[in-house]
Design a protein around this motif. Structure first.
Motif, mmCIF file in Angstrom:
data_model
loop_
_atom_site.group_PDB
_atom_site.id
_atom_site.type_symbol
_atom_site.label_atom_id
_atom_site.label_comp_id
_atom_site.label_asym_id
_atom_site.label_seq_id
_atom_site.Cartn_x
_atom_site.Cartn_y
_atom_site.Cartn_z
ATOM 1 N N SER A 1 2.932 3.217 27.631
ATOM 2 C CA SER A 1 2.835 4.139 28.753
ATOM 3 C C SER A 1 4.104 4.114 29.596
ATOM 4 O O SER A 1 4.573 5.156 30.075
ATOM 5 N N ALA A 2 4.685 2.926 29.795
ATOM 6 C CA ALA A 2 5.903 2.814 30.595
ATOM 7 C C ALA A 2 7.041 3.619 29.969
ATOM 8 O O ALA A 2 7.752 4.363 30.664
ATOM 9 N N LEU A 3 7.223 3.487 28.659
ATOM 10 C CA LEU A 3 8.281 4.232 27.971
ATOM 11 C C LEU A 3 8.020 5.727 28.007
ATOM 12 O O LEU A 3 8.928 6.528 28.269
ATOM 13 N N LEU A 4 6.779 6.109 27.744
ATOM 14 C CA LEU A 4 6.443 7.530 27.715
ATOM 15 C C LEU A 4 6.703 8.192 29.061
ATOM 16 O O LEU A 4 7.268 9.293 29.132
ATOM 17 N N MET A 5 6.289 7.549 30.151
ATOM 18 C CA MET A 5 6.429 8.183 31.458
ATOM 19 C C MET A 5 7.883 8.322 31.894
ATOM 20 O O MET A 5 8.237 9.260 32.610
ATOM 21 N N ALA A 6 8.751 7.395 31.458
ATOM 22 C CA ALA A 6 10.166 7.497 31.816
ATOM 23 C C ALA A 6 10.925 8.450 30.896
ATOM 24 O O ALA A 6 11.965 8.989 31.288
ATOM 25 N N ALA A 7 10.399 8.695 29.702
ATOM 26 C CA ALA A 7 11.132 9.449 28.679
ATOM 27 C C ALA A 7 11.531 10.868 29.088
ATOM 28 O O ALA A 7 12.609 11.324 28.703
ATOM 29 N N PRO A 8 10.725 11.625 29.850
ATOM 30 C CA PRO A 8 11.188 12.963 30.245
ATOM 31 C C PRO A 8 12.452 12.952 31.103
ATOM 32 O O PRO A 8 13.074 14.006 31.303
ATOM 33 N N ARG A 9 12.857 11.792 31.594
ATOM 34 C CA ARG A 9 14.094 11.651 32.339
ATOM 35 C C ARG A 9 15.251 11.220 31.436
ATOM 36 O O ARG A 9 16.294 10.769 31.920
ATOM 37 N N GLY A 10 15.094 11.367 30.119
ATOM 38 C CA GLY A 10 16.167 11.070 29.187
ATOM 39 C C GLY A 10 17.203 12.174 29.162
ATOM 40 O O GLY A 10 17.020 13.244 29.743
ATOM 41 N N ASP A 11 18.322 11.940 28.443
ATOM 42 C CA ASP A 11 19.346 12.975 28.291
ATOM 43 C C ASP A 11 19.227 13.689 26.950
ATOM 44 O O ASP A 11 20.111 14.427 26.532
ATOM 45 N N GLY A 12 18.113 13.453 26.295
ATOM 46 C CA GLY A 12 17.777 14.114 25.043
ATOM 47 C C GLY A 12 16.373 13.710 24.655
ATOM 48 O O GLY A 12 15.744 12.880 25.322
ATOM 49 N N PRO A 13 15.822 14.299 23.566
ATOM 50 C CA PRO A 13 14.471 13.921 23.136
ATOM 51 C C PRO A 13 14.376 12.429 22.829
ATOM 52 O O PRO A 13 15.333 11.822 22.329
ATOM 53 N N ILE A 14 13.223 11.860 23.143
ATOM 54 C CA ILE A 14 12.975 10.448 22.845
ATOM 55 C C ILE A 14 11.703 10.339 22.034
ATOM 56 O O ILE A 14 10.662 10.897 22.402
ATOM 57 N N GLU A 15 11.783 9.624 20.918
ATOM 58 C CA GLU A 15 10.606 9.363 20.094
ATOM 59 C C GLU A 15 10.154 7.930 20.341
ATOM 60 O O GLU A 15 10.923 6.988 20.149
ATOM 61 N N VAL A 16 8.933 7.789 20.808
ATOM 62 C CA VAL A 16 8.352 6.470 21.058
ATOM 63 C C VAL A 16 7.390 6.174 19.925
ATOM 64 O O VAL A 16 6.427 6.915 19.703
ATOM 65 N N ALA A 17 7.663 5.109 19.181
ATOM 66 C CA ALA A 17 6.869 4.788 17.997
ATOM 67 C C ALA A 17 6.333 3.371 18.088
ATOM 68 O O ALA A 17 6.993 2.470 18.626
ATOM 69 N N LEU A 18 5.123 3.175 17.571
ATOM 70 C CA LEU A 18 4.536 1.842 17.530
ATOM 71 C C LEU A 18 5.168 1.013 16.423
ATOM 72 O O LEU A 18 5.359 1.498 15.303
#
Length: 436
Positions: free
Chosen positions: A177-194
């Motif tokens: 959840s921590a990674l997902l919520m911060a990801a829209p503030r990236g400078d490009g798409p971010i893929e969060v994988a288990l």
């Protein structure tokens, strides 16, 4: 009222069914998520139905220290106004033992151009955060946690980066959840994988995704157990927070143990939080299942375990290894305190918990005059769940009852309003049994 609580509370069994109308507090899990998302959104967001407790107050305070305007117009509302960017605080963020705030902010502050230290109290400093720190490093974020637990030092560069990041979520879904919520503030798409298949309480990730989408994030669930997040940022929005399902478990436990009926104002199947699954199990009392998988309703396990002590047959709890790294080791704490009530009532079997169960437990202990002092380990859930035992067993004393302020400040008043007599250990009871 929470501040007036004595160091210990004795509970007198009511010897009758408990019924009435109780409005549970707002969800802690959702409140802390949407507080952060509102802080990352440009504009003003109005969050209604919110929980005001120690954990959410710590999150709100941290956001204020990072330049976000957080107002509280009434007892269940936060109004959050932000530029959409967090600013470096002047001092370390001190977050007590609030796991959600600590983990969520450890990722979110990486979007700051500057150095931030995220820290907690002595209990939080024992709770693992290394998997999240490792994931941040993968994204090119300079984060360090020498002990693998807080404090965490993050040297942010103003962006959350881009690319693919794998996260070991076997200890906690909060890392995801921590990674997902911060990801829209990236400078490009971010893929969060288990990394691997194990994830603690996947339902809480769904809570995160729902909240993110409400604030305008674009997140795609991918078939391989990963999520693709676009760098959209967030937009301010008004959001209503549903009642806390974990808090509701105590009310369902009261119903089960006393044969009462409590109107929560919301049906169990209307909750979006995973702990609501506990209702169907507690409703089967005194014939709850022989084996209960607690993996997806972890905060409900102490409640169910205490109720299980009065079940018609033993209950084994499985899938609960993550309970060892909560506010305390909850497997050991529940076993210890059940055995304090009656030796042999609970056993740890690896990371499983076996509750021996005894439907005659209350009558067997009815003649015992010695007080049973329940150690709560600074853990709100231990205090609240073991208070349920006091509805049937005489002379139960809950130590440090004020710890319930972490998520349910009005818990003891709720019991008093239902007619439960609560007495300061060695003192007098007040109106409707509430301690003076």
């Amino acid at each position: 009222m929470q501040n007036a609580l004595p160091p210990a509370l004795a509970i007198t069994p009511p010897n009758r069914s408990l019924s009435g109308r109780v409005s549970p507090p707002g969800s802690k899990s959702i409140t802390n998520r949407v507080l952060l998302l509102a802080a990352l959104a440009e504009g003003t967001s109005r969050l209604t139905g919110a929980l005001k407790s120690k954990d959410t107050e710590l999150m709100a305070r941290a956001l204020r220290e990072m330049g976000v305007q957080v107002e509280e117009p009434d007892a269940t509302t936060f109004q959050v106004t932000s530029t959409g960017r967090l600013a470096a605080p002047n001092a370390p963020l001190l977050l007590g033992n609030a796991g959600t705030a600590t983990r969520f902010l450890a990722a979110a502050v990486a979007t700051i151009d500057g150095t931030v230290i995220v820290d907690g109290d002595e209990d939080m400093r024992l709770r693992p955060i290394k998997p999240l720190v490792d994931a941040l490093n993968t994204l090119g974020i300079d984060a360090a946690s020498p002990t693998g637990c807080p404090p965490v030092t993050i040297h942010g560069k103003g962006s959350f980066g881009h690319g693919r990041v794998e996260i070991d979520a076997s200890l906690s879904s909060q890392y995801v959840s921590a990674l997902l919520m911060a990801a829209p503030r990236g400078d490009g798409p971010i893929e969060v994988a288990l990394a691997g298949k194990d994830i603690g309480a996947r339902g809480y990730v769904d809570l995160t995704l729902n909240a993110m989408r409400a604030f305008g994030a674009q997140v795609e669930d991918q078939a391989d157990g990963s999520w693709l997040v676009q760098p959209t940022g967030y937009r301010a929005t008004d959001f209503h927070i549903e009642p806390d399902a974990s808090a509701a478990t105590y009310l369902w436990g009261i119903e089960a143990l006393t044969g009462g009926k409590i109107d929560l104002g919301i049906a169990a199947d209307a909750f979006s939080q995973p702990d609501a699954a506990a209702q169907a199990i507690l409703a089967q009392f005194p014939n709850m299942p022989d084996v209960i998988d607690g993996s997806q309703m972890q905060d409900a396990v102490p409640t169910i375990a205490v109720v299980a002590a009065f079940n018609n047959h033993p209950v084994r709890f499985v899938g609960i290894a993550n309970l060892r790294v909560k506010e305390t080791d909850r497997i050991r704490a529940v076993a210890n305190e059940l055995n304090r009530i009656l030796p042999g009532l609970a056993t740890e079997d690896g990371d499983d918990l076996i509750v021996a169960a005894d439907p005659d437990l209350a009558s067997k202990l009815s003649g015992r005059n010695a007080r049973i002092k329940i150690e709560t380990y600074h853990d709100h859930r231990i205090a609240m769940s073991f208070a349920l035992a006091g509805l049937l067993v005489p002379n139960i004393v809950i130590l440090d009852p004020a710890c319930t302020g972490k998520t349910y400040p009005e818990y003891w008043q709720m019991l008093a309003d239902l007619g439960v007599e609560l007495t300061p250990a060695g003192g007098r009871s007040g109106s409707r049994g509430f301690p003076l």
